[in-house]
Structures are given as C-alpha cells and as structure tokens.
Write a protein that holds these residues in place. Structure first.
Motif, mmCIF file in Angstrom:
data_model
loop_
_atom_site.group_PDB
_atom_site.id
_atom_site.type_symbol
_atom_site.label_atom_id
_atom_site.label_comp_id
_atom_site.label_asym_id
_atom_site.label_seq_id
_atom_site.Cartn_x
_atom_site.Cartn_y
_atom_site.Cartn_z
ATOM 1 N N LYS A 1 -56.891 -45.619 -20.278
ATOM 2 C CA LYS A 1 -56.975 -46.814 -21.120
ATOM 3 C C LYS A 1 -57.762 -46.582 -22.403
ATOM 4 N N ILE A 2 -58.685 -45.622 -22.373
ATOM 5 C CA ILE A 2 -59.467 -45.339 -23.583
ATOM 6 C C ILE A 2 -58.586 -44.743 -24.667
ATOM 7 N N PHE A 3 -57.789 -43.734 -24.297
ATOM 8 C CA PHE A 3 -56.996 -43.021 -25.299
ATOM 9 C C PHE A 3 -55.641 -43.697 -25.499
ATOM 10 N N THR A 4 -55.738 -44.898 -26.041
ATOM 11 C CA THR A 4 -54.563 -45.703 -26.392
ATOM 12 C C THR A 4 -54.793 -46.274 -27.788
ATOM 13 N N PRO A 5 -53.729 -46.627 -28.507
ATOM 14 C CA PRO A 5 -53.920 -47.235 -29.839
ATOM 15 C C PRO A 5 -54.757 -48.504 -29.775
ATOM 16 N N GLU A 6 -54.544 -49.300 -28.741
ATOM 17 C CA GLU A 6 -55.236 -50.590 -28.646
ATOM 18 C C GLU A 6 -56.751 -50.394 -28.538
ATOM 19 N N ALA B 1 -55.791 -15.348 -31.089
ATOM 20 C CA ALA B 1 -56.112 -15.892 -29.776
ATOM 21 C C ALA B 1 -54.879 -16.125 -28.918
ATOM 22 N N PHE B 2 -53.795 -16.581 -29.518
ATOM 23 C CA PHE B 2 -52.637 -16.989 -28.730
ATOM 24 C C PHE B 2 -51.385 -16.154 -29.012
ATOM 25 N N GLY B 3 -51.415 -15.321 -30.048
ATOM 26 C CA GLY B 3 -50.220 -14.561 -30.378
ATOM 27 C C GLY B 3 -49.175 -15.461 -31.009
ATOM 28 N N VAL B 4 -48.007 -14.914 -31.197
ATOM 29 C CA VAL B 4 -46.940 -15.686 -31.823
ATOM 30 C C VAL B 4 -46.100 -16.436 -30.796
ATOM 31 N N SER B 5 -46.293 -16.129 -29.507
ATOM 32 C CA SER B 5 -45.456 -16.764 -28.478
ATOM 33 C C SER B 5 -46.208 -17.789 -27.649
ATOM 34 N N GLY B 6 -47.523 -17.945 -27.905
ATOM 35 C CA GLY B 6 -48.292 -18.879 -27.096
ATOM 36 C C GLY B 6 -48.347 -20.266 -27.694
ATOM 37 N N THR B 7 -47.204 -20.776 -28.120
ATOM 38 C CA THR B 7 -47.167 -22.045 -28.844
ATOM 39 C C THR B 7 -47.716 -23.192 -28.014
ATOM 40 N N GLU B 8 -47.306 -23.300 -26.776
ATOM 41 C CA GLU B 8 -47.741 -24.438 -25.964
ATOM 42 C C GLU B 8 -49.236 -24.364 -25.684
ATOM 43 N N ASP B 9 -49.751 -23.173 -25.384
ATOM 44 C CA ASP B 9 -51.193 -23.029 -25.157
ATOM 45 C C ASP B 9 -51.974 -23.369 -26.424
ATOM 46 N N MET B 10 -51.495 -22.900 -27.562
ATOM 47 C CA MET B 10 -52.156 -23.199 -28.821
ATOM 48 C C MET B 10 -52.163 -24.703 -29.070
ATOM 49 N N ALA B 11 -51.045 -25.341 -28.839
ATOM 50 C CA ALA B 11 -50.943 -26.784 -29.050
ATOM 51 C C ALA B 11 -51.876 -27.538 -28.107
ATOM 52 N N ARG B 12 -51.972 -27.083 -26.876
ATOM 53 C CA ARG B 12 -52.854 -27.746 -25.916
ATOM 54 C C ARG B 12 -54.324 -27.584 -26.340
ATOM 55 N N HIS B 13 -54.662 -26.426 -26.877
ATOM 56 C CA HIS B 13 -56.021 -26.213 -27.363
ATOM 57 C C HIS B 13 -56.328 -27.136 -28.548
ATOM 58 N N LEU B 14 -55.386 -27.264 -29.480
ATOM 59 C CA LEU B 14 -55.582 -28.142 -30.629
ATOM 60 C C LEU B 14 -55.674 -29.608 -30.196
ATOM 61 N N ALA B 15 -54.851 -29.993 -29.240
ATOM 62 C CA ALA B 15 -54.899 -31.376 -28.748
ATOM 63 C C ALA B 15 -56.212 -31.650 -28.011
ATOM 64 N N THR B 16 -56.768 -30.617 -27.380
ATOM 65 C CA THR B 16 -58.066 -30.767 -26.716
ATOM 66 C C THR B 16 -59.168 -31.011 -27.747
ATOM 67 N N LEU B 17 -59.154 -30.244 -28.842
ATOM 68 C CA LEU B 17 -60.133 -30.467 -29.914
ATOM 69 C C LEU B 17 -60.000 -31.874 -30.492
ATOM 70 N N TYR B 18 -58.784 -32.331 -30.618
ATOM 71 C CA TYR B 18 -58.481 -33.675 -31.123
ATOM 72 C C TYR B 18 -59.130 -34.746 -30.233
ATOM 73 N N LEU B 19 -58.990 -34.593 -28.906
ATOM 74 C CA LEU B 19 -59.614 -35.552 -27.981
ATOM 75 C C LEU B 19 -61.132 -35.435 -28.016
ATOM 76 N N GLU B 20 -61.642 -34.218 -28.166
ATOM 77 C CA GLU B 20 -63.088 -34.035 -28.214
ATOM 78 C C GLU B 20 -63.689 -34.684 -29.470
ATOM 79 N N ASP B 21 -62.963 -34.628 -30.595
ATOM 80 C CA ASP B 21 -63.423 -35.338 -31.792
ATOM 81 C C ASP B 21 -63.521 -36.840 -31.526
ATOM 82 N N LEU B 22 -62.494 -37.388 -30.890
ATOM 83 C CA LEU B 22 -62.515 -38.813 -30.567
ATOM 84 C C LEU B 22 -63.647 -39.141 -29.601
#
Length: 597
Positions: free
Chosen positions: A46-51, A122-143
């Motif tokens: 419920k916290i991580f919602t637009p509302e 850190a992730f190479g050219v094929s670790g797209t999903e891992d890289m994205a998950r790491h970036l999304a984690t930083l995004y939540l940590e900022d919030l």
C-alpha cells in the motif's frame, strides 16, 4: 476459538518469513481455527502506490527539505507515474519493462544513483533484467529515504524502527515512541490490521517478532487492539523474544500484550489456547510469562517439547504470495539469494548438531536441543509445501544443516525424481567429501553459507569451533568443485585476537578467493551474548563484563572490557574493503597492510 497469527512489519520482502506458517501447520493439524498474515508485505504493497506517495509528497509540501530530498520532491510526478510499473516489474508481473528500466529512461533517479558504478562491468551486456532490478531497487530506496526523512523517522524497507528496539536496556524509549501520535505509516498499518481483525474476528492474536525491527509495529498494533477490542487476548513470541526478553522484569510491556511465549511456539500456543478455552489450568502452560496481580509470572514446564518429526508440515496457505517482490541491492551472489526470488523457507532439523561454539547461543533451545527427523519426513514436508506454493526452491533456515541427514535427503530426492533447488547454512567440517558434495549437487543443492569465523587455528580451538583451517579449505574446495556456491561468515574482534592474527585470517580469505574456493563473504564484529559460552564465562576468554546486573528490558548483548593495541574500527573497515575487492577478482596483489592505511 479463532486464532490470528501476525508477522508485523518488516521482515523480508521477497518471500514469507516461516514462523507463522510453522505454527499454523501445527495448530491446524490439532483442529484449531487459524489464519495468518504478513502485515509487513501488505503494508509495503500500500505504501508504494500513486495514492499513498501523493499523500507523502503533499505532507512534505511545506517542509524545508535538504538538497538531496528536494531533488526527489521535484521528481514527484515521475515517481507517482512510474511506481505501479516498477512494482509490477519487481513482482515479476511485467518483465518486458526490464529493457526500458536498464536503459535508464523510465525511472526517476534520486541520490542513491549518484554512487552507481559501471553497470556494464557489473552486469555485462546480457544481464539486462538483473541490471533493471538493481536500478529499481535504488529507486525504491530513494523513496524510502524520503519517507523516513519527512513523515516517519523509523521507516526502513527491512529494519522498521530497529533503532529503538536493538539492545534497549529499558522500555522507556519504546514507550515514548508509542505515546507519540501515529505517523502516516502507522495509520496505514493500523488500517490494514483493523481490516484483518474485522475479517477474521479472532479471539487470540499472536505476534511473531523475529527481529528487533518488528517490535515497534507489533506493540503499535497491540496497543490499538487493547483500546478497540480489549476482549481479544494478545500473545507475542519469536526470535527477538527468545533472545532479548527471557529475563524481562519491566511489567510495562504487559500493558500492551497479555502473554510472552518462549522457544518453539507450537506447544506453548496450544496450551495457551486450551487455557483460554478453560480446558486446562495455569500450571499446564508451557514457557509462558504473564502479569498476575501486578507481578510477572513465568510457568515453565521447560522439559515438555514435541518431537520435531511429529510436527506437521508448515502451512503457507493464507499468506499473500502475490505481493512479494525481489530486490537486487548489491553485487554479492549470496546476498542475491536472500533478497531475490521466492523461496520456501523451512527447517530440516531442530537445533545444531554441534552446539559448542563459544560465540553462539548454545544455552538456548533453538541451538542446544538437536532433534532430527527421518529424511523421508523432511522430503514429505518439501512436497507438501511445493503443492501449496507452486515453488520448488527451498531455503533451509537451520543453524547448521546436518551432513548425514543431508546425504539421506539427497538420496530420497533423487529416488523420488524431484526437481528442486535448495540452500542453507552448514559447518565446514570433514564430512563434506567430494562424494557427498557431488551427491548433494545432483539433488539440487546450489549454495551454502558457513562460518569460517577467524581463520586461525588457535582461535578456532579457543572458540571450540570443531574445525581447522585446513578442514575448512578442503570442504570449500569440494563444494566448489561440485558446483555449489560458497559464502563465508567471518568474524573479527574475538577476545584475545591479535592484529597479526587478523592479518593472517585475511590472507587465508584472500587466497581462498584467488583459488576460487569462495564466491562470497562478509565480515562482522564479534558480539558477546548472554546465552553463549563466552557470555556466561567471559574470564575464560580473557575479558571481563562491565556489569553483572541485568537490564529490566532487553538482555542479550553483553558489554565487556578488553585491552587491545590497535584501532578495531579501522581494521573492520579494511577487512570489508579488501574482501569486497577479492569478491570481484581484484586486489590480490595488493599487500595486506595497504587495506588498513
């Protein structure tokens, strides 16, 4: 009687903590009406919602914000626009977003991104999903940082309000926090708790408090329950209770709860329920503390336990499985297992088959009472859980998986033609031969974590670890050769440890990384606990306690005095820096002393 078991905020976000599932499985097998909830994952959902984020930003509108938080505030519309997509991605519901997130043109970037390293390295050219998950984690940590600095000073993704619970000698700071007006996070949590109470209509609510960071939320909920539904009884147990509150003497805690139960909760809860149903009397309670006529009373019957082989399989039905999500916080392969992926958590056996280490809580039941079922029983439980959750991965949360039972389990898994993956803690002893490691790998054993501790034969003997450095190296070699990832727990600052011994331990660790015997490691500073051999007899280890008096509230960590001739804080920083580099294949040729300059 109806029972509601609650895991209060916050534990893990990627998978259910197993305590309520274990208790639910047992109590349901006895015919009791039991429901369970992970209030933490419901709260985060419920916290991580637009509302809710809009409410947070609105509350910060007229607050004087430091530069780093103003940066997040200025991106509020980007955060509220993307939060739902980010959460769907982290839950695995929308994996195609990984490319946009990894390209860094979707999610807003706050201060956590400033120290971001070379992602391609850190992730190479094929670790797209891992890289994205790491970036999304930083995004939540900022919030999370923004929420903590603006509306709730106790908020954290994992350790909610841990600062007022860890090693708290008195109840004063906790009670002061509870007397303050509820924060926006508190109000949201209480609204979710209220919904659960109204839906389940329990007669007894049991809070499992495994960590210090769960205590504040448990007491905030129980305080509300006492005010709104005083007829509902409240019980609290779990790891924090077992280690910190065994000798609690401050009766104010019982203004918020009715009962504390200690150690394994199955039998104490069963007897408590029967007592509340007036089917037995107080003398039959098991490991239960309560307040009577203003005085704290403890009814032990400590000898009464249920054989671990007779306890029912954990029951995860009723937990909110779809809400869990995976983070990717750091580039540590073992840490990734802890935070990424949904795992079925369960214990193979009760207690530790060694139970002698001087730093460990060997006097407590969860360590000292070793009780192992047959391998067939363990695998039966695994199959039952797989049917409930649809997941074939297991994190065994034993203190130390017993090698003999592991061998029999592996044979049973292979005979049943099961496809599973599992990992957990072990002791690096001589049992891990090439033959056993190959068998375990074939059955699905993918990773181990174990204590190398000090990597010094003198200190290993002093702490009664039961292994030598050469045995550890041989075990890790056999595990690695079988394709099983190895993570090492390491310790510095053990009583009488010299600076030179610390350097020698680091050399062992460096060589093990260089030789490919370790894939992951973590150093922590030694802490003396009241329930360990070193805490019970510090003088035998060359140190003295600062006081013999017990605190009225938490009593686990023991303060001690030792004369050392080096800066232990700087040593700790050097150990962590060196090991971080070794883990990434760097710095093997740097002289050891350079890490500490």
């Amino acid at each position: 009687m109806r029972i509601l078991l609650v895991t209060p905020p916050l534990t893990q976000l990627n998978t259910p903590y197993p305590a309520t599932a274990c208790l639910t499985g047992y109590l349901r097998s006895k015919g009791f009406l039991v429901s369970q909830t992970d209030l933490g994952i419901c709260l985060v959902d419920k916290i991580f919602t637009p509302e809710f984020l809009n409410r947070v930003f609105d509350a910060a509108e007229n607050v004087r914000l430091p530069k780093k938080l103003r940066r997040i505030f200025n991106l509020r519309f980007d955060y509220t626009r993307t939060i739902s997509s980010a959460m769907r991605f982290l839950r695995g519901e929308d994996p195609t977003l990984s490319v946009r997130i990894a390209n860094r043109n979707l999610l807003p970037e706050g201060p956590r991104f400033d120290s971001l390293g070379d992602l391609e390295w850190a992730f190479g050219v094929s670790g797209t999903e891992d890289m994205a998950r790491h970036l999304a984690t930083l995004y939540l940590e900022d919030l999370s940082d923004f929420i903590r600095e603006t509306i709730d000073p106790y908020f954290d993704l994992i350790r909610y309000a841990e600062s007022i619970s860890s090693f708290a000698p008195t109840f004063d700071e906790m009670e002061e926090a509870l007397h303050r007006a509820p924060s926006m996070i508190d109000e949201l949590m209480l609204s979710l708790f209220k919904e659960k109470i109204q839906t389940e209509k329990p007669d007894l609510v049991g809070f499992s408090v495994p960590f210090p960071g769960c205590l504040y939320a448990a007491l905030r909920c129980s305080e509300w329950l006492k005010q709104e539904f005083p007829e509902i009884k409240i019980e609290m147990g779990g790891g924090f209770v077992n280690t910190e509150l065994r000798s609690v003497s401050d009766a104010r805690l019982f203004d918020y709860i009715d009962y504390l139960t200690f150690d394994d909760g199955e039998l104490p809860l069963e007897r408590l329920i029967l007592f509340l149903e007036q089917k037995t009397n107080e003398s039959q309670l098991v490991r239960t503390m309560y307040r009577k006529n203003g005085q704290l009373v403890y009814v032990g019957n400590d000898h009464e336990n249920i054989s671990y082989g007779e306890i029912a399989s954990p029951d995860f039905i009723g937990l909110e499985h779809s809400l869990y999500f995976s983070l990717f916080e750091m580039l540590n392969p073992m840490h990734r297992l802890w935070t990424n992926g949904k795992w079925n958590k369960m214990m193979v056996a009760h207690g530790c088959y060694w139970a002698k280490c001087a730093f460990c809580d060997t006097s407590l039941d969860y360590i000292c009472r070793y009780d192992a079922p047959k391998a067939s029983v363990v695998v039966d439980r695994m199959e039952a859980i797989m049917k409930q959750t649809g997941l074939s991965g297991f994190h065994f949360v034993d203190e130390a998986l017993p090698p003999r039972l592991l061998k029999e389990m592996a044979q049973e898994i292979i005979e049943r033609k099961l496809i599973v993956s599992f990992w957990g803690n072990i002791r690096f002893d001589k049992s891990y031969t090439p033959e056993l490691c190959t068998l375990l790998s074939k059955a699905g054993f993918i990773a181990v974590s174990g204590g190398i501790e000090v990597a010094s034969d003198r200190l290993l003997k002093l702490m009664d670890k039961g292994v030598t450095v050469s045995q550890v190296i041989e075990a890790t070699r056999n595990l690695t050769d079988a394709g099983i990832m190895v993570h090492a727990y390491l310790m510095y600052g053990f009583p009488t440890e010299t600076y030179q011994e610390t350097m020698s331990a680091l050399k062992v660790v460096r060589d093990m990384f260089r030789d490919g015997l370790l894939q992951s490691a973590f150093w922590h500073r030694y802490a003396m606990t009241a329930h360990s051999p070193s805490g019970k007899d510090p003088k035998a280890f060359g140190v003295c306690r600062t006081t013999e008096e017990k605190n009225p509230f938490c009593n686990n960590e023991v303060d001690f005095v030792e004369k050392i001739d080096y800066d232990i804080e700087r040593v700790g920083e050097g150990l962590r820096l060196a090991t971080y580099n070794y883990m990434h294949g760097l710095g093997f040729d740097i002289p050891l002393r350079k890490w500490f300059e």
